[in-house]
Design an enzyme around this catalytic site. Structure first.
Site, mmCIF file in Angstrom:
data_model
loop_
_atom_site.group_PDB
_atom_site.id
_atom_site.type_symbol
_atom_site.label_atom_id
_atom_site.label_comp_id
_atom_site.label_asym_id
_atom_site.label_seq_id
_atom_site.Cartn_x
_atom_site.Cartn_y
_atom_site.Cartn_z
ATOM 1 N N LYS A 73 -3.539 -4.212 76.638
ATOM 2 C CA LYS A 73 -4.732 -3.837 75.871
ATOM 3 C C LYS A 73 -5.403 -5.056 75.261
ATOM 4 O O LYS A 73 -6.623 -5.096 75.140
ATOM 5 C CB LYS A 73 -4.362 -2.846 74.761
ATOM 6 C CG LYS A 73 -4.062 -1.449 75.254
ATOM 7 C CD LYS A 73 -4.095 -0.463 74.100
ATOM 8 C CE LYS A 73 -3.561 0.893 74.508
ATOM 9 N NZ LYS A 73 -3.471 1.821 73.378
ATOM 10 N N LYS A 131 -2.467 3.834 86.745
ATOM 11 C CA LYS A 131 -2.250 5.191 86.235
ATOM 12 C C LYS A 131 -3.559 5.863 85.831
ATOM 13 O O LYS A 131 -4.533 5.187 85.483
ATOM 14 C CB LYS A 131 -1.248 5.170 85.080
ATOM 15 C CG LYS A 131 -1.750 4.507 83.855
ATOM 16 C CD LYS A 131 -0.777 4.626 82.700
ATOM 17 C CE LYS A 131 -1.508 4.109 81.483
ATOM 18 N NZ LYS A 131 -0.788 3.515 80.450
ATOM 19 N N LYS A 189 -7.964 7.736 80.363
ATOM 20 C CA LYS A 189 -9.061 8.455 79.719
ATOM 21 C C LYS A 189 -10.392 7.738 79.872
ATOM 22 O O LYS A 189 -11.426 8.264 79.468
ATOM 23 C CB LYS A 189 -8.757 8.582 78.225
ATOM 24 C CG LYS A 189 -7.607 9.521 77.925
ATOM 25 C CD LYS A 189 -7.221 9.442 76.465
ATOM 26 C CE LYS A 189 -6.185 10.485 76.116
ATOM 27 N NZ LYS A 189 -5.619 10.269 74.782
HETATM 28 P P1 AMP Z 1 -2.163 9.031 75.248
HETATM 29 O O1 AMP Z 1 -3.325 9.814 75.725
HETATM 30 O O2 AMP Z 1 -2.199 7.608 75.673
HETATM 31 O O3 AMP Z 1 -1.927 9.214 73.796
HETATM 32 O O4 AMP Z 1 -0.914 9.651 75.976
HETATM 33 C C1 AMP Z 1 -0.392 10.923 75.637
HETATM 34 C C2 AMP Z 1 0.813 11.226 76.488
HETATM 35 O O5 AMP Z 1 0.449 11.297 77.865
HETATM 36 C C3 AMP Z 1 1.889 10.122 76.407
HETATM 37 O O6 AMP Z 1 3.157 10.731 76.411
HETATM 38 C C4 AMP Z 1 1.677 9.324 77.676
HETATM 39 O O7 AMP Z 1 2.847 8.695 78.109
HETATM 40 C C5 AMP Z 1 1.259 10.418 78.649
HETATM 41 N N1 AMP Z 1 0.428 9.874 79.736
HETATM 42 C C6 AMP Z 1 -0.732 9.178 79.620
HETATM 43 N N2 AMP Z 1 -1.222 8.842 80.838
HETATM 44 C C7 AMP Z 1 -0.354 9.344 81.754
HETATM 45 C C8 AMP Z 1 -0.304 9.340 83.190
HETATM 46 N N3 AMP Z 1 -1.253 8.769 83.924
HETATM 47 N N4 AMP Z 1 0.739 9.955 83.786
HETATM 48 C C9 AMP Z 1 1.705 10.555 83.051
HETATM 49 N N5 AMP Z 1 1.724 10.594 81.708
HETATM 50 C C10 AMP Z 1 0.699 9.999 81.052
#
Ligand code: AMP
Ligand code: TRP
Length: 328
Positions: A113, A195, A198
């Site tokens: 990041k 991966k 958002k």
């Molecule tokens: P975040 O939106 O970054 O707060 O992520 C929320 C949850 O989603 C966390 O447990 C991340 O590890 C999971 N996560 C985010 N992106 C992915 C992805 N591409 N594949 C699987 N899990 C994800």
């Protein structure tokens, strides 16, 4: 016997996607009646990078609404907004004072990041994993269900807890990460080597939970495949493997059964069937989301109850910590 406790968090950066759902939220829903659960919209983590205030305010409610719409139930789970419970910031400060900087320098997510942000990188972004440790430790958490990218943060949390316990006596439960055997890293549709995320700039890479059926069809259609024309699970063929993995997660079928089903079929067939499966999965979720956000005050009331229940546990833990350190 008392149920063990689960904690997990999700950022309020909007655009929840299929990776969030398959890697995290869906597992929270499935596991919820075996545990006492805390699910937190981590808005204080979200402001570690610049946010527009009015967009942020909307996103916080959207993420919380989607958690309930996905099937999180108040009966088993406490859902709340991180900034509504002050203990998170307070414990983060106290943990800051025992966490070596070197540990944070090793965090790969910070490295990634901060490369994107260059000089704009905030102290908050560097400290992000300590706030995450505070989240987890406040609730005597045993298990942290997350996607693969969060494994290192949960391990750091464990190290911080151990260091504190060693110095001041047993206060914190040592948590373990729970990463699903498949779905812990859903990849981008156009860029299947990265991966799913958002990011607005990579809209076509991600299926967002509130996408319309047409948007879903169009995104899946554009997904990167390869020239082999063979529908088989193969980790080295990122694009096809990712589409098949998502199909597997959504249908619950075995890989062999899926390969059989698609024998002699084209990539176009695979994409069409996948798109319809995604649409069918998201439709009820989207309906519930519209219902519960359509009713004035309904979501806010649930979140107020959530914050109150979370605070009861968190405050108690925080007081123990102040006490051990000699501040009370
Ligand atoms: P975040 O939106 O970054 O707060 O992520 C929320 C949850 O989603 C966390 O447990 C991340 O590890 C999971 N996560 C985010 N992106 C992915 C992805 N591409 N594949 C699987 N899990 C994800
Ligand atoms: N850092 C996590 C993510 O980006 C979100 C998070 C904050 C979290 N606090 C947490 C996850 C505590 C699990 C436990 O996905």
């Amino acid at each position: 016997m008392d149920k063990k406790r689960v904690f997990s968090g999700i950022q309020a950066s909007g655009n929840l996607h299929l990776g969030n759902y398959l890697g995290a939220i869906r597992n929270w829903v499935k596991m919820q009646n075996q545990y006492h659960n805390y699910f937190c919209v981590v808005d204080l983590h979200t402001v570690t990078v610049p946010q527009d205030p009015s967009v942020l305010r909307t996103n916080i409610r959207e993420v919380a609404g989607l958690l309930f719409a996905a099937g999180i139930e108040e009966e088993d789970s406490v859902v709340f907004i991180q900034s509504h419970v002050r203990a998170h910031s307070e414990l983060a400060w106290l943990l800051n004072c025992i966490t070596p900087m070197g540990w944070l320098h090793r965090m790969t997510q910070f490295k990634e990041k901060s490369e994107q942000q260059k000089e704009e990188v905030s102290v908050g972004l560097f400290d992000y994993p300590v706030l995450q440790a505070a989240d987890i430790l406040l609730y005597d958490t045993h298990l942290v269900p997350v996607g693969e990218d969060q494994k290192q943060h949960v391990e750091l949390c464990r190290d911080i807890a151990q260091r504190f316990n060693y110095r001041y006596g047993d206060v914190f439960v040592l948590p373990d990460a729970y990463i699903p055997p498949i779905g812990g890293r859903v990849m981008g549709l156009v860029n299947p080597e990265k991966k799913m995320s958002k990011s607005e700039e990579k809209r076509d890479d991600s299926i967002f939970l509130l996408d319309t059926p047409d948007q879903i069809r169009s995104k899946v259609k554009k997904a990167t495949t390869d020239s082999l024309r063979e529908i088989r699970f193969d980790e080295k063929r990122y694009g096809i493997n990712n589409l098949l993995t998502v199909y597997q997660l959504l249908t619950g079928k075995e890989p062999a059964e899926i390969e059989n089903h698609f024998t002699g079929k084209s990539y176009k067939d695979l994409k069409e069937q996948l798109a319809e499966t995604v649409i069918e999965t998201l439709q009820p979720l989207q309906e519930r989301y519209r219902e519960l956000t359509g009713e004035d005050g309904y979501l806010d009331d649930m979140l107020a109850r959530g914050a109150e229940r979370a605070e009861a546990h968190a405050e108690n833990k925080l007081q123990q910590v102040y006490n051990k350190i000699g501040l009370r």
